[in-house]
Design a protein around this motif. Structure first.
Motif, PDB file in Angstrom:
ATOM      1  N   ASN A   1      74.288  35.202   8.881  1.00  0.00           N
ATOM      2  CA  ASN A   1      74.275  35.549  10.308  1.00  0.00           C
ATOM      3  C   ASN A   1      75.479  36.395  10.696  1.00  0.00           C
ATOM      4  OD1 ASN A   1      71.882  34.137  10.713  1.00  0.00           O
ATOM      5  ND2 ASN A   1      72.933  32.239  11.285  1.00  0.00           N
ATOM      6  N   GLU A   2      76.569  36.299   9.941  1.00  0.00           N
ATOM      7  CA  GLU A   2      77.763  37.105  10.193  1.00  0.00           C
ATOM      8  C   GLU A   2      77.747  38.418   9.422  1.00  0.00           C
ATOM      9  OE1 GLU A   2      81.101  34.601   9.252  1.00  0.00           O
ATOM     10  OE2 GLU A   2      81.001  33.553  11.168  1.00  0.00           O
ATOM     11  N   GLY A   3      76.687  38.649   8.648  1.00  0.00           N
ATOM     12  CA  GLY A   3      76.591  39.887   7.884  1.00  0.00           C
ATOM     13  C   GLY A   3      77.388  39.883   6.596  1.00  0.00           C
TER      14      GLY A   3
ATOM     15  N   PRO B   1      90.356  19.188   4.034  1.00  0.00           N
ATOM     16  CA  PRO B   1      90.101  20.366   3.216  1.00  0.00           C
ATOM     17  C   PRO B   1      88.973  21.213   3.800  1.00  0.00           C
ATOM     18  CG  PRO B   1      89.222  18.373   2.176  1.00  0.00           C
ATOM     19  CD  PRO B   1      90.018  17.916   3.364  1.00  0.00           C
ATOM     20  N   ASP B   2      89.004  22.498   3.475  1.00  0.00           N
ATOM     21  CA  ASP B   2      87.965  23.399   3.959  1.00  0.00           C
ATOM     22  C   ASP B   2      86.622  23.024   3.352  1.00  0.00           C
ATOM     23  OD1 ASP B   2      89.750  24.799   5.450  1.00  0.00           O
ATOM     24  OD2 ASP B   2      90.064  26.378   3.973  1.00  0.00           O
ATOM     25  N   GLY B   3      85.547  23.205   4.133  1.00  0.00           N
ATOM     26  CA  GLY B   3      84.209  22.989   3.645  1.00  0.00           C
ATOM     27  C   GLY B   3      83.681  24.239   2.961  1.00  0.00           C
ATOM     28  N   PRO B   4      82.426  24.193   2.471  1.00  0.00           N
ATOM     29  CA  PRO B   4      81.855  25.355   1.773  1.00  0.00           C
ATOM     30  C   PRO B   4      81.868  26.634   2.605  1.00  0.00           C
ATOM     31  CG  PRO B   4      80.507  23.414   1.400  1.00  0.00           C
ATOM     32  CD  PRO B   4      81.530  23.027   2.427  1.00  0.00           C
ATOM     33  N   TYR B   5      81.570  26.531   3.893  1.00  0.00           N
ATOM     34  CA  TYR B   5      81.546  27.733   4.730  1.00  0.00           C
ATOM     35  C   TYR B   5      82.925  28.382   4.784  1.00  0.00           C
ATOM     36  CZ  TYR B   5      81.917  30.484   9.002  1.00  0.00           C
ATOM     37  OH  TYR B   5      82.208  31.475   9.910  1.00  0.00           O
ATOM     38  N   GLU B   6      83.956  27.604   5.108  1.00  0.00           N
ATOM     39  CA  GLU B   6      85.303  28.157   5.231  1.00  0.00           C
ATOM     40  C   GLU B   6      85.792  28.730   3.897  1.00  0.00           C
ATOM     41  OE1 GLU B   6      84.421  25.151   6.287  1.00  0.00           O
ATOM     42  OE2 GLU B   6      84.676  25.250   8.467  1.00  0.00           O
ATOM     43  N   THR B   7      85.503  28.022   2.793  1.00  0.00           N
ATOM     44  CA  THR B   7      85.949  28.473   1.478  1.00  0.00           C
ATOM     45  C   THR B   7      85.268  29.774   1.075  1.00  0.00           C
ATOM     46  OG1 THR B   7      86.362  26.185   0.806  1.00  0.00           O
ATOM     47  CG2 THR B   7      86.168  27.823  -0.940  1.00  0.00           C
ATOM     48  N   LEU B   8      83.947  29.831   1.261  1.00  0.00           N
ATOM     49  CA  LEU B   8      83.208  31.042   0.894  1.00  0.00           C
ATOM     50  C   LEU B   8      83.599  32.215   1.787  1.00  0.00           C
ATOM     51  CD1 LEU B   8      79.628  29.643   0.180  1.00  0.00           C
ATOM     52  CD2 LEU B   8      81.176  30.719  -1.455  1.00  0.00           C
ATOM     53  N   ARG B   9      83.757  31.959   3.067  1.00  0.00           N
ATOM     54  CA  ARG B   9      84.116  33.034   4.002  1.00  0.00           C
ATOM     55  C   ARG B   9      85.468  33.632   3.628  1.00  0.00           C
ATOM     56  NH1 ARG B   9      86.310  34.031   9.237  1.00  0.00           N
ATOM     57  NH2 ARG B   9      84.895  35.202  10.596  1.00  0.00           N
TER      58      ARG B   9
ATOM     59  N   PHE C   1      80.203  36.587  26.606  1.00  0.00           N
ATOM     60  CA  PHE C   1      79.271  37.360  25.793  1.00  0.00           C
ATOM     61  C   PHE C   1      79.942  38.624  25.264  1.00  0.00           C
ATOM     62  CE2 PHE C   1      76.640  34.825  28.653  1.00  0.00           C
ATOM     63  CZ  PHE C   1      75.826  34.171  27.731  1.00  0.00           C
ATOM     64  N   LEU C   2      80.751  39.264  26.106  1.00  0.00           N
ATOM     65  CA  LEU C   2      81.500  40.422  25.642  1.00  0.00           C
ATOM     66  C   LEU C   2      82.533  40.017  24.581  1.00  0.00           C
ATOM     67  CD1 LEU C   2      82.137  42.393  28.970  1.00  0.00           C
ATOM     68  CD2 LEU C   2      80.601  43.037  27.098  1.00  0.00           C
ATOM     69  N   ALA C   3      83.221  38.917  24.818  1.00  0.00           N
ATOM     70  CA  ALA C   3      84.227  38.458  23.857  1.00  0.00           C
ATOM     71  C   ALA C   3      83.582  38.102  22.522  1.00  0.00           C
ATOM     72  CB  ALA C   3      84.983  37.258  24.419  1.00  0.00           C
ATOM     73  N   ASP C   4      82.429  37.424  22.565  1.00  0.00           N
ATOM     74  CA  ASP C   4      81.728  37.079  21.325  1.00  0.00           C
ATOM     75  C   ASP C   4      81.262  38.331  20.598  1.00  0.00           C
ATOM     76  OD1 ASP C   4      82.091  34.409  21.868  1.00  0.00           O
ATOM     77  OD2 ASP C   4      80.038  34.038  22.528  1.00  0.00           O
ATOM     78  N   ALA C   5      80.825  39.341  21.347  1.00  0.00           N
ATOM     79  CA  ALA C   5      80.366  40.583  20.728  1.00  0.00           C
ATOM     80  C   ALA C   5      81.519  41.307  20.038  1.00  0.00           C
ATOM     81  CB  ALA C   5      79.719  41.487  21.777  1.00  0.00           C
ATOM     82  N   VAL C   6      82.680  41.343  20.679  1.00  0.00           N
ATOM     83  CA  VAL C   6      83.852  41.966  20.053  1.00  0.00           C
ATOM     84  C   VAL C   6      84.231  41.203  18.783  1.00  0.00           C
ATOM     85  CG1 VAL C   6      86.318  42.443  20.310  1.00  0.00           C
ATOM     86  CG2 VAL C   6      84.743  42.971  22.180  1.00  0.00           C
ATOM     87  N   GLY C   7      84.260  39.880  18.871  1.00  0.00           N
ATOM     88  CA  GLY C   7      84.594  39.077  17.699  1.00  0.00           C
ATOM     89  C   GLY C   7      83.609  39.266  16.562  1.00  0.00           C
ATOM     90  N   GLY C   8      82.316  39.301  16.885  1.00  0.00           N
ATOM     91  CA  GLY C   8      81.304  39.500  15.856  1.00  0.00           C
ATOM     92  C   GLY C   8      81.418  40.852  15.183  1.00  0.00           C
ATOM     93  N   ALA C   9      81.702  41.892  15.955  1.00  0.00           N
ATOM     94  CA  ALA C   9      81.877  43.230  15.379  1.00  0.00           C
ATOM     95  C   ALA C   9      83.063  43.257  14.429  1.00  0.00           C
ATOM     96  CB  ALA C   9      82.053  44.258  16.495  1.00  0.00           C
TER      97      ALA C   9
END
Length: 222
Positions: free
Chosen positions: A49-51, A2-10, A134-142
């Motif tokens: 951290n993900e905004g 089952p999903d944990g608190p992070y996955e459920t809240l997200r 780093f570019l891929a992570d930046a695109v994903g974060g945006a």
């Protein structure tokens, strides 16, 4: 598992089960999720951290939709995504690019929230072909920071069809090893989506506020 608190809240935040601006308490989330305070607090910090969450006094809230931040993230996304696609032209194999193209074609059958996720997957998959994490992570974060506003705008079949057509044009330019065209198409795609998104929020702002959504416009930071 089952999903944990992070996955459920997200999932609840991105799906608007918890609306922008909604107050959250660690104690209330303990009862809701059946988890102890330590993993819930860790989930809230990770989402911060993900905004997607933020501290308000001694408590927490789902981050309001901030139009100033949306504009800034759109500018950031354009800078990193155009750099990534230019490198993908040089570094991606034809097999990898055909796999990304297939991802776009398969998404045509999905009209639900996962169709939006497939759109984000396309951008991240293409950015990864830059071979620069780093570019891929930046695109994903945006894209995470834009996910809620993108879902508000990209709900209509017409919007999704437009996005898919533009995605196919981008990947075909990369397959043709045409970096200037690929960069131009990525730029036009991002700006067009941002214009539609901000126009939609402006039109729907009163109605969304009536549904309890907090939509703000903070002064730009120097």
């Amino acid at each position: 598992m089952p999903d944990g608190p992070y996955e459920t809240l997200r999932a609840a935040i991105l799906g608007f089960d918890l609306v922008p601006g909604e107050k959250l308490s660690e104690r209330g989330l303990e009862d809701l999720l059946g988890a102890s305070r330590t993993p819930i607090r860790a989930a809230l910090v990770r989402l911060e951290n993900e905004g997607l969450t933020g501290r308000v006094g001694r408590g927490w809230q789902v981050t309001p939709i901030d139009l100033t931040e949306v504009r800034a993230v759109v500018e950031h996304r354009e800078a990193v995504e155009t750099a990534a696609v230019a490198l993908a032209v040089e570094r991606a194999t034809e097999e990898e690019l055909l796999a990304v193209r297939a991802l776009v074609e398969e998404s045509a059958a999905d009209d639900g929230p996962s169709g939006l996720r497939d759109g984000a997957d396309f951008h991240v998959a293409l950015a990864r072909l830059s071979r620069n994490r780093f570019l891929a992570d930046a695109v994903g974060g945006a894209l995470v920071r834009l996910a809620r506003t993108r879902w508000l705008e990209v709900r209509s079949p017409r919007s999704r069809a437009t996005a898919r057509a533009e995605h196919l044009g981008i990947v075909d330019a990369v397959l043709a090893r045409d970096a200037p065209t690929a960069v131009d198409l990525v730029t036009a795609h991002g700006r067009g989506a941002a214009d539609r998104l901000l126009a939609h929020l402006a039109e729907e702002r009163r109605r969304l506020r009536g549904r309890g959504f907090a939509i703000v416009e903070t002064p730009p930071q120097p």
